[in-house]
Design an enzyme around this catalytic site. Structure first.
Site, PDB file in Angstrom:
ATOM      1  N   LEU A   7      20.301  10.427  19.584  1.00  0.00           N
ATOM      2  CA  LEU A   7      20.838  11.534  18.814  1.00  0.00           C
ATOM      3  C   LEU A   7      21.257  12.648  19.773  1.00  0.00           C
ATOM      4  CD1 LEU A   7      19.036  12.783  15.566  1.00  0.00           C
ATOM      5  CD2 LEU A   7      20.820  14.048  16.759  1.00  0.00           C
ATOM      6  N   ASN A   9      24.246  15.805  21.076  1.00  0.00           N
ATOM      7  CA  ASN A   9      24.855  17.011  20.524  1.00  0.00           C
ATOM      8  C   ASN A   9      26.145  16.726  19.777  1.00  0.00           C
ATOM      9  OD1 ASN A   9      23.167  19.343  21.438  1.00  0.00           O
ATOM     10  ND2 ASN A   9      23.572  18.447  23.437  1.00  0.00           N
ATOM     11  N   ASN A  11      27.463  13.143  19.129  1.00  0.00           N
ATOM     12  CA  ASN A  11      27.404  11.899  18.368  1.00  0.00           C
ATOM     13  C   ASN A  11      25.974  11.366  18.288  1.00  0.00           C
ATOM     14  OD1 ASN A  11      30.293  11.315  17.822  1.00  0.00           O
ATOM     15  ND2 ASN A  11      30.435  11.218  20.048  1.00  0.00           N
ATOM     16  N   GLY A 113      15.751  17.505  28.536  1.00  0.00           N
ATOM     17  CA  GLY A 113      16.318  16.748  27.422  1.00  0.00           C
ATOM     18  C   GLY A 113      15.809  15.322  27.410  1.00  0.00           C
ATOM     19  N   ALA A 114      15.497  14.820  26.217  1.00  0.00           N
ATOM     20  CA  ALA A 114      14.961  13.464  26.096  1.00  0.00           C
ATOM     21  C   ALA A 114      15.918  12.427  26.658  1.00  0.00           C
ATOM     22  CB  ALA A 114      14.655  13.160  24.633  1.00  0.00           C
ATOM     23  N   ASP A 115      17.219  12.637  26.464  1.00  0.00           N
ATOM     24  CA  ASP A 115      18.187  11.668  26.969  1.00  0.00           C
ATOM     25  C   ASP A 115      18.117  11.542  28.484  1.00  0.00           C
ATOM     26  OD1 ASP A 115      19.112  14.287  27.182  1.00  0.00           O
ATOM     27  OD2 ASP A 115      21.210  13.763  26.800  1.00  0.00           O
ATOM     28  N   ARG A 116      17.903  12.659  29.163  1.00  0.00           N
ATOM     29  CA  ARG A 116      17.844  12.634  30.622  1.00  0.00           C
ATOM     30  C   ARG A 116      16.586  11.915  31.113  1.00  0.00           C
ATOM     31  NH1 ARG A 116      19.157  18.713  32.418  1.00  0.00           N
ATOM     32  NH2 ARG A 116      19.592  17.704  34.447  1.00  0.00           N
ATOM     33  N   ASP A 135      25.600  11.707  33.708  1.00  0.00           N
ATOM     34  CA  ASP A 135      25.786  11.380  32.293  1.00  0.00           C
ATOM     35  C   ASP A 135      26.872  12.278  31.711  1.00  0.00           C
ATOM     36  OD1 ASP A 135      25.639  10.690  29.637  1.00  0.00           O
ATOM     37  OD2 ASP A 135      23.486  11.021  29.437  1.00  0.00           O
ATOM     38  N   THR A 138      28.326  15.906  26.003  1.00  0.00           N
ATOM     39  CA  THR A 138      28.831  17.231  25.672  1.00  0.00           C
ATOM     40  C   THR A 138      28.754  18.121  26.906  1.00  0.00           C
ATOM     41  OG1 THR A 138      27.998  16.926  23.423  1.00  0.00           O
ATOM     42  CG2 THR A 138      28.620  19.161  24.067  1.00  0.00           C
TER      43      THR A 138
END
Length: 264
Positions: A7, A9, A11, A113-116, A135, A138
């Protein structure tokens, strides 16, 4: 079957991952929807149920869900989706059984950030050694992971689309253009659109090359550069700074966390 949800920012990516596939977790299909924190669990369910049918799957095929989010307001509705329509309590990356399992060697670990963090887990598992992860989202992030798998820090820069939006939105006559590779390698444009594209595209390449060179010098050891995100392939065609491009890095990281959580 695991439903992995990234999830972001801009998409939300949903992916069905077979954790029991020969040779390791295999992504069977993936879908993308625009991020909207107001979207309810019921709305997600209607959209997702139709896509599952189109791909030949049923809701009952999914017995595990994991989510990584940088939009806290949207997490509740994903939890409603999981509980109400799949009868599953979702794992949340970085929390409880889905802890990252790596050292976050930075001043404020909770702010990462969790994605990182998930990207760091996946990249270390796949490549080892010292790593720089780029990465394209956004924002464009640059993350350093050492040979022990520890997250050491990084850089946050405006994403290329954000940069273009700022340029167009704050000028009276500049037109909106599509992001793409310029037709030539010349950096002297002869019309407004070409000059804008050169500034945005080659300017971004120069930024990446310069920052990565500085990061490598600071690391002081050979480091592989791993790229992910929607524009990674586009830039990979125009520069040799990336050692590998992995569009599914975040999803692969979520699969690793899910496997650990269930003791596989």
């Amino acid at each position: 079957m695991l439903l992995a949800i990234d999830l972001g920012n801009t998409n939300v990516v949903f992916a069905l991952i077979d954790l029991a596939a020969p040779g390791g977790p295999a992504i069977r299909t993936r879908w993308r929807i625009a991020t909207d924190p107001r979207r309810t669990g019921d709305e997600y369910a209607v959209w997702l149920s139709q896509l599952l049918v189109l791909e030949g799957h049923a809701r009952g095929d999914i017995d595990q869900i994991i989510v990584s989010t940088v939009v806290p307001r949207a997490l509740h509705n994903i939890e409603v989706l999981a509980d109400k329509y799949f009868g599953v309590t979702p794992l949340v990356a970085g929390v409880g059984a889905a802890t990252y399992g790596i050292d976050l060697d930075i001043d404020q670990p909770a702010s990462l950030g969790a994605d990182r963090a998930v990207n760091s887990v996946a990249a270390h598992a796949a490549h080892g050694g010292d790593l720089i992860i780029v990465d394209f989202g956004t924002a464009t992030t640059f993350d350093v992971v050492d040979f022990n798998g520890a997250y050491k820090g990084g850089i946050i820069a405006p994403g290329i689309n954000l940069s273009l939006d700022a340029l167009v939105g704050n000028t009276a006559k500049l037109p909106r253009i599509a992001i793409g590779a310029p037709k030539t390698t010349s950096v002297i444009g002869t019309n407004t659109e070409d000059q804008m594209l050169i500034g945005v595209f080659w300017g971004y390449v120069a930024m990446m090359e310069g920052l990565i060179a500085r990061m490598k010098a600071e690391i002081g050891r050979p480091a592989k550069v791993i790229a992910t995100g929607g524009l990674a392939v586009l830039f990979d065609e125009q520069t040799d700074i990336f050692d590998s491009v992995d569009a599914d890095l975040t999803l692969n990281g979520l699969a690793i966390l899910a496997q650990r959580a269930c003791g596989q």
